[in-house]
Design a protein around this motif. Sequence first.
Motif, short mmCIF file in Angstrom:
data_model
loop_
_atom_site.label_atom_id
_atom_site.label_comp_id
_atom_site.label_asym_id
_atom_site.label_seq_id
_atom_site.Cartn_x
_atom_site.Cartn_y
_atom_site.Cartn_z
N VAL A 1 55.51 73.32 28.09
CA VAL A 1 56.44 73.67 27.50
C VAL A 1 55.82 75.44 27.70
O VAL A 1 56.30 76.73 27.00
N SER A 2 54.48 74.63 27.92
CA SER A 2 53.64 76.51 28.46
C SER A 2 54.00 76.80 29.57
O SER A 2 54.33 77.81 30.33
N LYS A 3 54.80 75.76 30.93
CA LYS A 3 55.19 76.25 31.86
C LYS A 3 56.00 77.11 31.75
O LYS A 3 57.01 78.05 32.28
N VAL A 4 57.65 76.39 30.58
CA VAL A 4 58.76 77.36 30.02
C VAL A 4 58.49 78.78 29.69
O VAL A 4 59.28 79.76 30.55
N ALA A 5 57.45 78.84 28.84
CA ALA A 5 57.22 80.13 28.22
C ALA A 5 56.79 81.39 28.97
O ALA A 5 56.35 82.21 28.83
N GLU A 6 56.23 80.84 30.29
CA GLU A 6 55.49 81.64 30.98
C GLU A 6 56.41 81.64 32.08
O GLU A 6 56.57 83.20 32.59
N GLU A 7 57.50 80.88 32.65
CA GLU A 7 58.81 81.30 33.33
C GLU A 7 59.21 83.07 32.57
O GLU A 7 59.67 83.84 33.00
N SER A 8 59.56 82.77 31.36
CA SER A 8 60.07 83.48 30.90
C SER A 8 59.57 85.06 30.08
O SER A 8 60.10 85.68 30.24
N LYS A 9 57.75 85.01 30.32
CA LYS A 9 57.09 85.98 30.36
C LYS A 9 57.68 86.25 31.38
O LYS A 9 57.11 87.77 31.70
N VAL A 10 56.93 85.79 32.72
CA VAL A 10 57.44 86.72 33.89
C VAL A 10 58.87 87.26 34.14
O VAL A 10 59.17 89.01 34.21
N VAL A 11 60.18 86.67 33.47
CA VAL A 11 61.49 87.63 33.44
C VAL A 11 61.53 88.34 32.85
O VAL A 11 61.59 89.91 33.32
N VAL A 12 60.46 88.76 31.27
CA VAL A 12 60.30 89.78 30.82
C VAL A 12 59.70 90.84 31.78
O VAL A 12 59.78 91.99 31.63
N ARG A 13 58.63 90.72 32.08
CA ARG A 13 58.10 90.90 33.09
C ARG A 13 58.49 91.75 34.12
O ARG A 13 58.77 93.24 34.40
N ASN A 14 59.48 90.98 34.55
CA ASN A 14 60.50 91.85 36.06
C ASN A 14 61.04 92.81 35.13
O ASN A 14 61.89 93.70 35.97
N ILE A 15 61.94 92.59 33.92
CA ILE A 15 62.61 93.69 33.11
C ILE A 15 62.64 94.95 32.41
O ILE A 15 62.78 95.41 33.85
N ARG A 16 60.54 94.50 33.04
CA ARG A 16 59.83 96.12 32.89
C ARG A 16 59.75 96.46 33.84
O ARG A 16 60.07 98.04 34.30
N THR B 1 57.46 95.45 25.97
CA THR B 1 57.44 93.89 27.15
C THR B 1 56.30 93.20 26.17
O THR B 1 56.09 92.50 25.91
N ASP B 2 54.93 94.38 25.75
CA ASP B 2 54.09 93.66 24.70
C ASP B 2 54.87 92.50 23.53
O ASP B 2 53.91 92.09 22.81
N LYS B 3 55.43 93.67 22.77
CA LYS B 3 55.80 92.40 21.49
C LYS B 3 56.98 91.68 21.75
O LYS B 3 56.58 90.56 21.20
N LYS B 4 57.62 91.81 23.23
CA LYS B 4 58.09 90.55 23.62
C LYS B 4 57.61 89.29 24.05
O LYS B 4 57.99 88.25 23.90
N VAL B 5 56.31 89.71 24.71
CA VAL B 5 55.66 88.77 25.48
C VAL B 5 54.54 87.78 24.08
O VAL B 5 54.40 86.82 23.65
N LYS B 6 54.26 88.68 23.28
CA LYS B 6 53.89 88.12 21.84
C LYS B 6 54.54 87.91 20.94
O LYS B 6 54.77 86.30 21.12
N ILE B 7 56.54 87.01 20.68
CA ILE B 7 57.14 87.16 20.57
C ILE B 7 57.04 85.48 21.30
O ILE B 7 57.17 84.43 20.76
N ILE B 8 57.34 85.64 21.92
CA ILE B 8 57.49 84.77 23.75
C ILE B 8 56.04 83.29 22.91
O ILE B 8 56.17 82.14 22.76
N ASP B 9 54.86 84.54 22.86
CA ASP B 9 53.33 82.97 22.41
C ASP B 9 53.49 82.60 21.14
O ASP B 9 53.71 81.10 20.92
N GLU B 10 54.11 83.56 20.75
CA GLU B 10 54.60 83.19 18.92
C GLU B 10 55.39 81.33 18.65
O GLU B 10 55.69 79.79 18.30
N ILE B 11 56.91 80.88 19.75
CA ILE B 11 58.04 80.87 20.11
C ILE B 11 56.86 79.49 20.53
O ILE B 11 57.22 78.78 20.23
N LYS B 12 55.68 80.00 21.67
CA LYS B 12 55.34 78.43 22.40
C LYS B 12 54.86 77.40 21.63
O LYS B 12 54.84 76.75 21.36
N ALA B 13 53.92 79.09 20.70
CA ALA B 13 52.97 77.78 19.81
C ALA B 13 52.92 77.27 19.13
O ALA B 13 53.23 76.33 18.49
#
Length: 186
Positions: free
Chosen positions: A118-133, A165-177
Amino acid sequence: MDTKTLLTQHEEKMDKTIEALKRDLASIRTGRASTTLLDRVTVDYYGTPTPIKQVANVSAPEPRLITIVPWERKMLGEIERAILKSDLGLNPNNDGTMIRLEIPQLTEERRKDLNKKVSKVAEESKVVVRNIRRDGNEVIKKMEKKREITEDESKEAQTNIQKLTDKKVKIIDEIKAKKEKEVMEV
């Protein structure tokens, strides 16, 4: 193109990333039966890889049981093989008319492994969001260089894309938790 359009486009890309994360996490099993476990499992249906849900009726009548009733009886073997080949770690029970998947109680070790996934998949999503930024910031800098926007507009746009980006990363963290809590639930 103006900065508002650019920001909207990048927000849409980030939202698609979050939707993909939700789909990926849905296929990670918890201790409870869910038909979404089979979303990524495909069977060979007349030469075409087809999701199980498109060739059978899939339901979860009990908390630890998934039943699969194919529309064509000859698909039973195909579905059984596809489940065995998948990384779900489930043993299908074929009774000639339907397949039963009993969802075993997860061990503590298996729960921890699933949380790592779960953590790995969430981290990959964060990387994608940061790449978009990063892509958005590059476009903004090019626009400033071509004098399409002022330096102040550029800084404001970059600040806005960072806030997004910060907002979307926070959403990803909430989904992960939420998913980690679901996995650890006994």
